[in-house]
Motif scaffolding. Sequence first.
Motif, PDB file in Angstrom:
ATOM      1  N   ALA A 166       0.817  -1.175   0.049  1.00  0.00           N
ATOM      2  CA  ALA A 166      -0.133   0.004   0.015  1.00  0.00           C
ATOM      3  C   ALA A 166       0.793   1.242   0.004  1.00  0.00           C
ATOM      4  N   THR A 167       0.347   2.223  -0.790  1.00  0.00           N
ATOM      5  CA  THR A 167       1.146   3.395  -0.880  1.00  0.00           C
ATOM      6  C   THR A 167      -0.099   4.572  -0.757  1.00  0.00           C
ATOM      7  N   SER A 168       0.497   5.723  -0.850  1.00  0.00           N
ATOM      8  CA  SER A 168      -0.342   6.967  -0.852  1.00  0.00           C
ATOM      9  C   SER A 168      -1.208   6.926  -2.079  1.00  0.00           C
ATOM     10  N   GLN A 169      -0.796   6.446  -3.284  1.00  0.00           N
ATOM     11  CA  GLN A 169      -1.144   6.165  -4.503  1.00  0.00           C
ATOM     12  C   GLN A 169      -2.175   5.195  -4.655  1.00  0.00           C
ATOM     13  N   GLY A 170      -2.027   4.223  -4.031  1.00  0.00           N
ATOM     14  CA  GLY A 170      -2.952   2.842  -4.257  1.00  0.00           C
ATOM     15  C   GLY A 170      -2.394   1.758  -3.452  1.00  0.00           C
ATOM     16  N   ALA A 171      -3.104   0.549  -3.560  1.00  0.00           N
ATOM     17  CA  ALA A 171      -2.919  -0.666  -2.792  1.00  0.00           C
ATOM     18  C   ALA A 171      -2.791  -1.894  -3.914  1.00  0.00           C
ATOM     19  N   GLY A 172      -2.398  -2.929  -3.485  1.00  0.00           N
ATOM     20  CA  GLY A 172      -2.324  -4.144  -4.243  1.00  0.00           C
ATOM     21  C   GLY A 172      -1.860  -5.120  -3.744  1.00  0.00           C
TER      22      GLY A 172
END
Length: 179
Positions: A166-172
């Motif tokens: 997870a990052t501030s830009q998205g997750a996966g």
Amino acid sequence: MKLNTICLLTGSLLLPLTAQASSKENWETFSDIGAYGLVGIAAAVPLYKGDWEGFKQAGFSIGTASGVGLIGKNTIDAERPDGSDNKSFPSNHTANAFASATTLHLRYGWEVGLPAYGIATLVGVGRVEAERHYWKDVAAGAALGIVSGWIFTEAYDSSVQVIPWATSQGAGVNVAFSW
């Protein structure tokens, strides 16, 4: 540091406590450290290895053993040997210790499981020596922990890695295979 080295070091740190564990208070302290230490190891080892499935399995194994143990304590009227209350059956310390040991053994092999079972056994002995449980309470707790470990734990397959991110830009989820 290899996994079996971590478990052997943990066991060697606890063994001097058993040599000194002649009083009820020392045995109780040892059983607390042993039980909660094994729970911590059962959670930390999968995290260290990036094994999220193993972390989840440890949580289910330990959570189930603890939950069933707490239900037993609150429904079965069994006085403790020291007379402090009527929540002796089963031993939750022992259930948690054996659930942790069984999960470590099944997931990562006997090299990790053997020292973990040794510590779990000493936790059970400690509960009896501290006069917090009878042998039947410890045996029931050990059986509860072992069964919950067997129900929820599968062997670790290092050829498949599933790693959430997870990052501030998205997750996966990253999935890696090796053959």
